[in-house]
Write a protein that holds these residues in place. Structure first.
Motif, PDB file in Angstrom:
ATOM      1  N   ARG A 373       0.822  -1.207   0.000  1.00  0.00           N
ATOM      2  CA  ARG A 373       0.000   0.000   0.000  1.00  0.00           C
ATOM      3  C   ARG A 373       0.857   1.259   0.000  1.00  0.00           C
ATOM      4  NH1 ARG A 373      -5.255  -1.207   3.921  1.00  0.00           N
ATOM      5  NH2 ARG A 373      -6.075  -2.943   2.686  1.00  0.00           N
ATOM      6  N   THR A 377       0.677   3.961  -3.002  1.00  0.00           N
ATOM      7  CA  THR A 377       0.208   5.293  -2.626  1.00  0.00           C
ATOM      8  C   THR A 377       1.280   6.343  -2.899  1.00  0.00           C
ATOM      9  OG1 THR A 377      -1.215   4.344  -0.916  1.00  0.00           O
ATOM     10  CG2 THR A 377      -0.695   6.687  -0.723  1.00  0.00           C
ATOM     11  N   GLY A 381      -0.514   7.944  -5.666  1.00  0.00           N
ATOM     12  CA  GLY A 381      -1.295   8.832  -4.823  1.00  0.00           C
ATOM     13  C   GLY A 381      -2.727   9.069  -5.242  1.00  0.00           C
ATOM     14  N   PRO A 386      -8.779   5.020  -2.166  1.00  0.00           N
ATOM     15  CA  PRO A 386      -8.148   4.713  -0.883  1.00  0.00           C
ATOM     16  C   PRO A 386      -7.841   3.213  -0.775  1.00  0.00           C
ATOM     17  CG  PRO A 386     -10.056   6.138  -0.578  1.00  0.00           C
ATOM     18  CD  PRO A 386     -10.080   5.712  -2.004  1.00  0.00           C
ATOM     19  N   PRO A 387      -6.695   2.827  -0.230  1.00  0.00           N
ATOM     20  CA  PRO A 387      -6.266   1.420  -0.214  1.00  0.00           C
ATOM     21  C   PRO A 387      -7.271   0.476   0.419  1.00  0.00           C
ATOM     22  CG  PRO A 387      -4.450   2.859   0.437  1.00  0.00           C
ATOM     23  CD  PRO A 387      -5.664   3.724   0.336  1.00  0.00           C
TER      24      PRO A 387
END
Length: 772
Positions: A373, A377, A381, A386-387
């Motif tokens: 993750r 990210t 980004g 969202p993970p």
């Protein structure tokens, strides 16, 4: 996953086939016959040939079992026991009437094959009730059934062929059930005899089980196709072989969550789904910009892509170029597949507790929650969701969609346990929502590390890849699909315990599906130093299943053979058994009956694409006129059964209504396949059916099915009754039918009548009137 186990067990010897096909009906009248009185009539046994006849009270004597041999020498006769010498073979035989049935126990002094019993007079039989999977009603004079039976049921292990070790012959005014108490090393086949099917058995006495008896129970009963299933249930209960779901709920209690829930396989195949990339054109352009930068994840991914993955991105670079650039839905799927495949090579994983076969579930879980993750990210980004919301199968979005649709119970399974490791928030959310979360695992096939076309569960290390069963001729038994070996359950036991515990703990599972273990496939193993009989092999499989349950997991398996019913809570492949191997058109891409394949990996057409059944095949595998709930009569309140995963409830578009009604009639849950791409289309149908199925199943899943009746001559009107008094009446006809109470049941509809409640009528058609 098992499709046709008969192809991987050692074939019966030519001499045995000759015995199975060559024994002819003969007289069982002998001067020194053993005559035994039973409540329903009198049995007569010729001790020199093992021919058996039966005279029902008030009826005519009829042959049941043809002589097993030319007359042998009978010695040491004492009461109901004797010694029988037949050529070079010698047997010790005991006969007795027990519980209204004739019980014969036979022991051999040496390894031998005894072709017995064989039905004596097929012409006297009007129909058979046979536990092929759930159960089949087979008219004895039906040519189509004869063709199917003689092609499908070539000589093979009884434990593999029948879900329960018995079958019932229906005669004019009574039935005869053949129940094999000791089914190991027993071969079953159906042969043709004067245009009719004739079931035949042969038993191998082996050096691996010296002195083990071969015990057959012959049970006279009413002319009721359920007679054998009821007799088998009674025998299980009397012999301590029945364990109820109520008892199973005591440990582990999560077994109770099976009540009312559909079984759903969730498909994702990786940490990301295409929708997790929020800005595809920007994502592709960033990969193009950074593909040569080894310090950036895009550069490391580029180095880790295989040729197909690189080509997918090269094509996307061109499509995404310029002000009007785009990334098509097809490309998004291919690009996501490439990224998912490369991530494990591009983002280092620190070992935690490595297992043979290259597995390290604890490390995989830590990697998914941490380095994976963080790397995605940091590199991409705001281009990504969202993970915690990643994933297209087992994901927070899927769980939320199931809850929004009103599903309060479900078994959710992933075919790769890494899908659970990659999405821990989804596992937590699913369990909090009341769902069971399980994973597929298997200890059947074992592959060497370098075997092409391997699969993860078959990677168990070099030692087990060399620990295949060895048959009596010294040949190692080949694994599923001709790859690797079938690993000895005894040899695999320590490893299986380690991996089961590691996977369950790391993924946070509360269920586990162990493929093959309850399918009825058992082996003799003649490997030097590891000699194991079929009975010992079965016991090792029971220990494996029981160990998983001891960890608090709700355990299921393939098939659900009654041999393993005490150790499992659910079974896939009983309501509908595998049969595609019998139908060439189902594997022919040019046929209208093509079933699909394993591509694409996130949405395999084998599971997701609707298909139609060839009419003559539908008649023997799906037509409700020829189905019988034998398994439910015997074991409904012991094992929750459903379809094999290749034949989910929505798979056959021309059978959906009949399947939905059958599930209500038998009170067995539906089985589905879902991922993000089909939720919108399939979930309305799933939710509509859940609203009518869940209340019924919650009420009766721990209750026995006490009765089943066919209410019309054409067998399209049927009724089941459960232990709490609930009755389900189904009209499979395409026109309304009048019931015995004067009411009318609409076409393709069910009426559910529960104690203390007014009847509920459910029409199958409206359940599927949703856009696909």
């Amino acid at each position: 996953m098992v499709e046709r186990m008969i192809d991987v067990v050692p074939r019966v010897a030519l001499a045995m086939v000759t015995m199975l096909l060559g024994i002819l009906p003969g007289s069982v009248l002998a001067a020194d016959a053993v005559v035994l009185a039973a409540p329903a009539g009198t049995f007569t046994i010729d001790p020199a040939t093992l021919g058996v006849s039966f005279r029902p009270d008030g009826g005519e004597e009829a042959a049941l079992a043809v002589p097993a041999m030319d007359p042998g020498q009978v010695t040491d006769r004492t009461g109901q026991g004797w010694r029988l010498a037949a050529g070079s073979d010698a047997y010790t035989i005991e006969a007795a009437v027990e519980g209204g049935a004739l019980r014969l126990s036979i022991r051999s002094d040496r390894p031998a094959t005894l072709a017995w019993p064989q039905t004596a007079d097929p012409a006297a039989i009007t129909a058979y009730a046979m536990p092929f999977g759930e159960g089949s009603y087979i008219p004895a004079d039906d040519p189509a059934w004869l063709d199917w039976l003689t092609r499908r049921y070539e000589p093979a292990d009884l434990t593999e062929q029948l879900s329960m070790p018995f079958w019932t012959e229906l005669r004019d005014d009574h039935s005869i059930t053949w129940l094999v108490e000791t089914p190991f090393n027993t071969w079953f086949a159906v042969v043709e005899d004067a245009g009719r099917p004739r079931p035949v058995l042969a038993h191998d006495f082996t050096r691996l089980a010296p002195g083990a008896p071969y015990v057959v129970r012959i049970v006279p009963g009413p002319a009721d196709p359920l007679a054998g299933a009821k007799a088998y249930r009674a025998w299980l209960q009397a012999s301590g072989g029945f364990v109820s779901l109520t008892d199973k709920i005591a440990a582990p209690p999560d077994v109770a969550r099976l009540g009312g829930g559909p079984h759903i396989y969730l498909w994702g195949k990786g940490p990301l789904k295409p929708e997790d990339v929020l800005q595809w054109r920007a994502f592709v352009r960033l990969v193009q910009q950074k593909k040569g930068d080894g310090a950036h994840l895009a550069g490391r991914l580029w180095q880790a892509f295989d040729a197909e993955g690189r080509q997918a991105f090269e094509d996307a670079f061109k499509d995404a170029a310029g002000a009007g650039g785009f990334v098509s839905a097809y490309s998004r799927a291919a690009l996501t597949r490439a990224v998912n495949d490369a991530l494990r090579r591009a983002v280092p994983m620190a070992p935690v507790d490595p297992l043979p076969g290259g597995h390290d579930p604890a490390a995989e879980a830590a990697w998914a929650a941490g380095p994976l993750r963080a790397a995605l990210t940091e590199a991409f980004g705001p281009l990504l969701a969202p993970p915690e919301r990643w994933g297209g199968g087992l994901s927070l979005d899927t769980v939320a969609a199931l809850q929004k649709a009103g599903l309060t119970h479900a078994w959710l399974g992933v075919e790769d346990w890494r899908d659970a490791l990659w999405h821990p928030e989804a596992v937590v959310a699913a369990k909090a929502a009341g769902y069971l979360v399980g994973a597929y695992d298997s200890y059947g096939s074992a592959h060497p590390l370098d075997l092409p076309e391997t699969w993860p569960t078959a990677q168990m290390g070099a030692d087990l890849a060399a620990a295949g069963y060895v048959d009596r001729n010294g040949k190692t038994v080949t694994g599923f699909a001709g790859r690797g070996v079938y690993a000895s359950a005894v040899a695999a036991e320590p490893y299986a315990r380690r991996r089961i515990a590691a996977v369950a703990k790391a993924a946070g599972l509360d269920s586990l599906f162990l493929d093959v273990d309850a399918a009825g496939l058992v082996f003799d193993d003649y490997a030097p130093g590891r000699e194991t009989s079929q009975a010992q092999d079965a016991e090792a499989r029971r220990r494996r299943l029981a160990y998983a349950a001891s960890l608090g997991l709700v355990v299921g398996s393939e098939g659900g053979s009654a041999l393993f019913a005490p150790q499992i809570a659910f079974a896939h492949g009983m309501t509908t058994q595998p049969f595609a191997w019998m139908v060439a058109e189902m594997k022919d891409k040019g046929s209208p009956f093509y079933r699909g394949n394993y591509w694409p990996p996130e949405t395999p057409s084998l599971y997701f694409s609707p298909a139609r059944l060839k009419p003559e095949i539908a008649r023997v595998v799906a037509d409700p006129r020829f189905r019988l709930p034998l398994y439910e009569i015997a074991l409904h309140d012991s094992v929750v059964t459903t379809h094999h995963w290749e034949y989910g409830s929505l798979k056959f578009s021309d059978q959906r209504e009949a399947t939905a009604l059958l599930q209500l009639l038998y009170a067995v849950p539906p089985l589905y396949h879902l991922n993000a791409s089909v939720l919108d289309g399939d979930l309305p149908m799933i939710a509509a059916y859940d609203r009518v199925f869940r209340p019924l199943h919650e009420r009766v899943f721990t209750r026995p099915m006490t009765d089943f009746a066919v209410l019309s001559p054409d067998r399209l009107l049927q009724r089941s009754t459960f232990g709490d008094g609930t009755a389900v009446t189904v009209n499979f006809d395409t026109k309304p039918r009048r019931l015995d109470d004067g009411t009318t049941l609409p076409a393709q509809a069910a009426r559910i009548a529960a104690s203390g409640q007014g009847p509920q009528v459910i029409e199958a058609g409206p359940l599927f009137r949703y856009p696909k």
